[in-house]
Write a protein that holds these residues in place. Structure first.
Motif, PDB file in Angstrom:
ATOM      1  N   PHE A  44       0.836  -1.212   0.000  1.00 24.90           N
ATOM      2  CA  PHE A  44       0.000   0.000   0.000  1.00 24.90           C
ATOM      3  C   PHE A  44       0.869   1.260   0.000  1.00 24.90           C
ATOM      4  O   PHE A  44       0.642   2.188  -0.778  1.00 24.90           O
ATOM      5  N   LEU A  45       1.874   1.280   0.861  1.00 22.79           N
ATOM      6  CA  LEU A  45       2.739   2.457   0.963  1.00 22.79           C
ATOM      7  C   LEU A  45       3.501   2.712  -0.336  1.00 22.79           C
ATOM      8  O   LEU A  45       3.630   3.858  -0.781  1.00 22.79           O
ATOM      9  N   LEU A  46       4.011   1.645  -0.947  1.00 23.79           N
ATOM     10  CA  LEU A  46       4.849   1.800  -2.137  1.00 23.79           C
ATOM     11  C   LEU A  46       4.049   2.086  -3.395  1.00 23.79           C
ATOM     12  O   LEU A  46       4.529   2.773  -4.303  1.00 23.79           O
ATOM     13  N   LEU A  47       2.826   1.573  -3.475  1.00 26.45           N
ATOM     14  CA  LEU A  47       2.051   1.695  -4.708  1.00 26.45           C
ATOM     15  C   LEU A  47       0.954   2.749  -4.659  1.00 26.45           C
ATOM     16  O   LEU A  47       0.505   3.221  -5.707  1.00 26.45           O
ATOM     17  N   ASN A  48       0.525   3.144  -3.441  1.00 30.07           N
ATOM     18  CA  ASN A  48      -0.664   4.007  -3.346  1.00 30.07           C
ATOM     19  C   ASN A  48      -0.492   5.273  -2.515  1.00 30.07           C
ATOM     20  O   ASN A  48      -1.481   5.916  -2.188  1.00 30.07           O
ATOM     21  N   THR A  49       0.731   5.614  -2.145  1.00 32.76           N
ATOM     22  CA  THR A  49       0.899   6.809  -1.323  1.00 32.76           C
ATOM     23  C   THR A  49       1.952   7.743  -1.919  1.00 32.76           C
ATOM     24  O   THR A  49       2.842   7.321  -2.660  1.00 32.76           O
ATOM     25  N   THR A  50       1.855   8.998  -1.553  1.00 37.67           N
ATOM     26  CA  THR A  50       2.828  10.002  -1.997  1.00 37.67           C
ATOM     27  C   THR A  50       4.205   9.703  -1.418  1.00 37.67           C
ATOM     28  O   THR A  50       5.228   9.860  -2.102  1.00 37.67           O
ATOM     29  N   ALA A  51       4.219   9.268  -0.159  1.00 37.44           N
ATOM     30  CA  ALA A  51       5.500   8.930   0.474  1.00 37.44           C
ATOM     31  C   ALA A  51       6.174   7.777  -0.266  1.00 37.44           C
ATOM     32  O   ALA A  51       7.399   7.790  -0.472  1.00 37.44           O
ATOM     33  N   GLY A  52       5.377   6.792  -0.658  1.00 36.48           N
ATOM     34  CA  GLY A  52       5.931   5.668  -1.407  1.00 36.48           C
ATOM     35  C   GLY A  52       6.473   6.107  -2.749  1.00 36.48           C
ATOM     36  O   GLY A  52       7.557   5.661  -3.173  1.00 36.48           O
ATOM     37  N   ALA A  53       5.736   6.975  -3.431  1.00 39.49           N
ATOM     38  CA  ALA A  53       6.196   7.491  -4.730  1.00 39.49           C
ATOM     39  C   ALA A  53       7.498   8.268  -4.570  1.00 39.49           C
ATOM     40  O   ALA A  53       8.411   8.169  -5.396  1.00 39.49           O
ATOM     41  N   TRP A  54       7.587   9.048  -3.476  1.00 38.33           N
ATOM     42  CA  TRP A  54       8.816   9.800  -3.202  1.00 38.33           C
ATOM     43  C   TRP A  54       9.990   8.863  -2.937  1.00 38.33           C
ATOM     44  O   TRP A  54      11.102   9.082  -3.446  1.00 38.33           O
ATOM     45  N   ILE A 332       0.189  -5.420 -16.451  1.00 34.68           N
ATOM     46  CA  ILE A 332       1.618  -5.148 -16.574  1.00 34.68           C
ATOM     47  C   ILE A 332       2.249  -4.993 -15.190  1.00 34.68           C
ATOM     48  O   ILE A 332       3.348  -5.494 -14.927  1.00 34.68           O
ATOM     49  N   GLY A 333       1.535  -4.308 -14.286  1.00 29.36           N
ATOM     50  CA  GLY A 333       2.045  -4.140 -12.932  1.00 29.36           C
ATOM     51  C   GLY A 333       2.176  -5.463 -12.191  1.00 29.36           C
ATOM     52  O   GLY A 333       3.202  -5.737 -11.564  1.00 29.36           O
ATOM     53  N   ILE A 334       1.150  -6.300 -12.273  1.00 27.50           N
ATOM     54  CA  ILE A 334       1.173  -7.598 -11.579  1.00 27.50           C
ATOM     55  C   ILE A 334       2.287  -8.486 -12.129  1.00 27.50           C
ATOM     56  O   ILE A 334       3.061  -9.089 -11.372  1.00 27.50           O
ATOM     57  N   ILE A 335       2.366  -8.571 -13.462  1.00 26.42           N
ATOM     58  CA  ILE A 335       3.389  -9.407 -14.089  1.00 26.42           C
ATOM     59  C   ILE A 335       4.788  -8.886 -13.773  1.00 26.42           C
ATOM     60  O   ILE A 335       5.720  -9.660 -13.514  1.00 26.42           O
ATOM     61  N   SER A 336       4.953  -7.564 -13.773  1.00 30.01           N
ATOM     62  CA  SER A 336       6.262  -6.976 -13.479  1.00 30.01           C
ATOM     63  C   SER A 336       6.735  -7.376 -12.085  1.00 30.01           C
ATOM     64  O   SER A 336       7.901  -7.742 -11.896  1.00 30.01           O
ATOM     65  N   VAL A 380       6.456 -17.831  -3.948  1.00 28.92           N
ATOM     66  CA  VAL A 380       6.788 -16.508  -3.422  1.00 28.92           C
ATOM     67  C   VAL A 380       6.457 -15.435  -4.455  1.00 28.92           C
ATOM     68  O   VAL A 380       5.861 -14.404  -4.132  1.00 28.92           O
ATOM     69  N   SER A 381       6.831 -15.674  -5.716  1.00 31.49           N
ATOM     70  CA  SER A 381       6.537 -14.710  -6.785  1.00 31.49           C
ATOM     71  C   SER A 381       5.032 -14.563  -6.991  1.00 31.49           C
ATOM     72  O   SER A 381       4.527 -13.449  -7.212  1.00 31.49           O
ATOM     73  N   LEU A 382       4.312 -15.671  -6.930  1.00 34.89           N
ATOM     74  CA  LEU A 382       2.853 -15.619  -7.062  1.00 34.89           C
ATOM     75  C   LEU A 382       2.235 -14.844  -5.901  1.00 34.89           C
ATOM     76  O   LEU A 382       1.297 -14.064  -6.082  1.00 34.89           O
ATOM     77  N   LEU A 383       2.772 -15.046  -4.713  1.00 30.93           N
ATOM     78  CA  LEU A 383       2.284 -14.341  -3.533  1.00 30.93           C
ATOM     79  C   LEU A 383       2.509 -12.835  -3.675  1.00 30.93           C
ATOM     80  O   LEU A 383       1.608 -12.031  -3.396  1.00 30.93           O
ATOM     81  N   SER A 384       3.695 -12.453  -4.126  1.00 31.85           N
ATOM     82  CA  SER A 384       4.003 -11.026  -4.294  1.00 31.85           C
ATOM     83  C   SER A 384       3.097 -10.393  -5.349  1.00 31.85           C
ATOM     84  O   SER A 384       2.590  -9.277  -5.161  1.00 31.85           O
ATOM     85  N   GLY A 385       2.883 -11.098  -6.463  1.00 27.67           N
ATOM     86  CA  GLY A 385       1.989 -10.590  -7.503  1.00 27.67           C
ATOM     87  C   GLY A 385       0.570 -10.414  -6.998  1.00 27.67           C
ATOM     88  O   GLY A 385      -0.107  -9.433  -7.330  1.00 27.67           O
ATOM     89  N   THR A 386       0.121 -11.354  -6.169  1.00 25.30           N
ATOM     90  CA  THR A 386      -1.237 -11.285  -5.617  1.00 25.30           C
ATOM     91  C   THR A 386      -1.396 -10.099  -4.666  1.00 25.30           C
ATOM     92  O   THR A 386      -2.388  -9.371  -4.724  1.00 25.30           O
ATOM     93  N   ILE A 387      -0.419  -9.908  -3.773  1.00 24.06           N
ATOM     94  CA  ILE A 387      -0.479  -8.779  -2.842  1.00 24.06           C
ATOM     95  C   ILE A 387      -0.470  -7.458  -3.618  1.00 24.06           C
ATOM     96  O   ILE A 387      -1.234  -6.528  -3.316  1.00 24.06           O
ATOM     97  N   ALA A 388       0.378  -7.366  -4.627  1.00 22.06           N
ATOM     98  CA  ALA A 388       0.461  -6.137  -5.422  1.00 22.06           C
ATOM     99  C   ALA A 388      -0.846  -5.867  -6.151  1.00 22.06           C
ATOM    100  O   ALA A 388      -1.260  -4.706  -6.306  1.00 22.06           O
ATOM    101  N   SER A 389      -1.530  -6.937  -6.596  1.00 22.82           N
ATOM    102  CA  SER A 389      -2.783  -6.761  -7.352  1.00 22.82           C
ATOM    103  C   SER A 389      -3.862  -6.067  -6.531  1.00 22.82           C
ATOM    104  O   SER A 389      -4.788  -5.468  -7.075  1.00 22.82           O
ATOM    105  N   LEU A 390      -3.746  -6.131  -5.209  1.00 24.67           N
ATOM    106  CA  LEU A 390      -4.726  -5.498  -4.334  1.00 24.67           C
ATOM    107  C   LEU A 390      -4.716  -3.971  -4.477  1.00 24.67           C
ATOM    108  O   LEU A 390      -5.708  -3.299  -4.209  1.00 24.67           O
ATOM    109  N   PHE A 391      -3.570  -3.435  -4.921  1.00 19.89           N
ATOM    110  CA  PHE A 391      -3.421  -1.976  -4.973  1.00 19.89           C
ATOM    111  C   PHE A 391      -3.145  -1.467  -6.384  1.00 19.89           C
ATOM    112  O   PHE A 391      -2.693  -0.337  -6.566  1.00 19.89           O
ATOM    113  N   LEU A 392      -3.414  -2.298  -7.382  1.00 20.26           N
ATOM    114  CA  LEU A 392      -3.220  -1.889  -8.783  1.00 20.26           C
ATOM    115  C   LEU A 392      -4.547  -1.809  -9.516  1.00 20.26           C
ATOM    116  O   LEU A 392      -5.509  -2.474  -9.147  1.00 20.26           O
TER     117      LEU A 392
END
Length: 392
Positions: A44-54, A332-336, A380-392
């Motif tokens: 959430f912090l890395l993909l959906n916040t200004t602080a993460g973008a910074w 693209i985000g999930i696959i990346s 592990v890669s599938l898990l990371s893609g799944t967590i990221a998909s929640l915020f993409l």
């Protein structure tokens, strides 16, 4: 809809790990819950916040500056070999690895990296419920790479039981080394690279603690790291520079071989059945693509990229990501995020070879659970893609 699909996908991934667990009764669920919540917060912090973008912007700017410095050396040696305005993947993407590797060697030698890795590893021990050795290894794998990390632990390598050895190898295969992060950032968006680095670190501990649960007693929780000052400074620097160049050449050779083989197989399949090979395996891996949140209409293309990464390596898949114009930004985000790891068949040989060179019996032991190691790292890669998909 995502709030319903993501928990279901997580349940399937955990079930796939539980199905091959060596001790299902020994699984500790509190650390799993803590690490899952940590992954969600980080995503959430890395993909959906200004602080993460910074933060990601600063990280990317730092690597951009380093790549600029690397370009000075590359231009001095290879200037004029590439036509003006042309792009050379080897020169622009792979050769900067040499400079990044040298920089890592210097930071390792002066003691900055060992101090950081030990400190962060100590904090991680609270999250993952594992020993200091496992926590250090997770951070060290992220910095040094999947083969170099075992050199720093060679004092303890011969004394490790099978269970702990599996966890160390799983962390090494699930992460990527800092020396090639800059190369990834030139092929996919930096925010996906940084997000994957953070998620894979905790995901590696989670999947390993399900597949291979164990407890470390106080007298076993020892950490003996090889002192980098055993070498003269310029001897060490020369080794890191050469190691970086070897990595660049090896990746280039693998890309030449794999891309050529895939092109040949695609051509054969098109002439025989009218459909290229990557589309065929895309149908086979489409369920995995849908599992991590990719829409059904894009699942064949997503499955093709997943399969390409597993059967060849992440570089080949990243290069081919742009060849699927039908993929939307979310896919693209999930696959990346999925692609940023060393989970592929060739990594089994790399890890076995690295450990075997340091301790032959332990290398043989790793070879015995090599496929289980790849299975866990892929989860592990599938898990990371799944967590990221929640915020993409």
């Amino acid at each position: 809809m995502k709030l319903l699909l993501v928990p279901a996908s997580l349940a399937v991934i955990y079930l796939l790990a539980w199905a091959v667990s060596s001790d299902r009764r020994g699984i500790r669920y509190r650390p799993l819950l803590v690490m899952l919540l940590t992954q969600v917060v980080l995503a959430f912090l890395l993909l959906n916040t200004t602080a993460g973008a910074w933060l990601i912007g600063g990280f990317a700017a730092g690597f951009e500056a380093l790549l600029g410095f690397a370009g000075e050396g590359i231009e001095f040696v290879f200037g004029g070999m590439v036509n003006e305005g042309a792009f050379s993947f080897f020169v622009a993407v792979l050769l900067p690895i040499v400079f990044i590797s040298a920089l890592i060697g210097i930071l390792q030698y002066i003691g900055v990296l060992p101090l950081l890795m030990r400190g962060i590893g100590w904090v991680l021990s609270w999250f993952n419920g594992m020993g200091r050795l496992e926590s250090y290894n997770g951070i060290a794998s992220l910095v040094l790479g999947q083969s170099e990390v075992f050199i720093s632990l060679k004092k303890q390598l011969g004394r490790l039981p099978r269970q702990r050895l599996y966890t160390l190898c799983a962390s090494a295969m699930s992460t990527v080394s800092m020396s090639i992060v800059g190369a990834y950032m030139q092929m996919i968006e930096p925010r996906y690279v940084v997000t994957a680095l953070a998620l894979n670190l905790f995901g590696g501990f989670m999947i390993a603690s399900i597949i291979n649960p164990y407890r470390v007693s106080a007298d076993e929780d020892l950490l003996e790291v090889e002192n980098p000052r055993n070498q003269a400074f310029f001897e060490m620097l020369g080794e890191y520079i050469l190691d970086g160049f070897k990595v660049a050449v090896i990746v280039a050779a693998m890309l030449i071989g794999y891309v050529a083989l895939i092109a040949m197989i695609n051509g054969l399949c098109e002439s025989l059945v009218g459909v290229d090979f990557q589309t065929l395996i895309g149908y086979l891996f489409a369920p995995l693509a849908m599992l991590i949140g990719i829409p059904p209409a894009e699942s064949v293309a997503g499955g093709s990229l997943i399969a390409t990464k597993l059967l060849s390596n992440e570089f080949v898949a990243m290069l081919q990501l742009g060849q699927y114009p039908e993929l939307g930004p979310r896919t693209i985000g999930i696959i990346s995020v999925f692609l940023v790891s060393f989970a592929n068949f060739s990594s089994i040989g790399i890890i076995v070879g690295a450990i075997k060179a340091l301790n032959d019996p332990q290398g043989t032991e790793v070879a015995r659970f090599g496929l289980k190691l790849l299975y866990g790292a892929t989860l592990v890669s599938l898990l990371s893609g799944t967590i990221a998909s929640l915020f993409l």
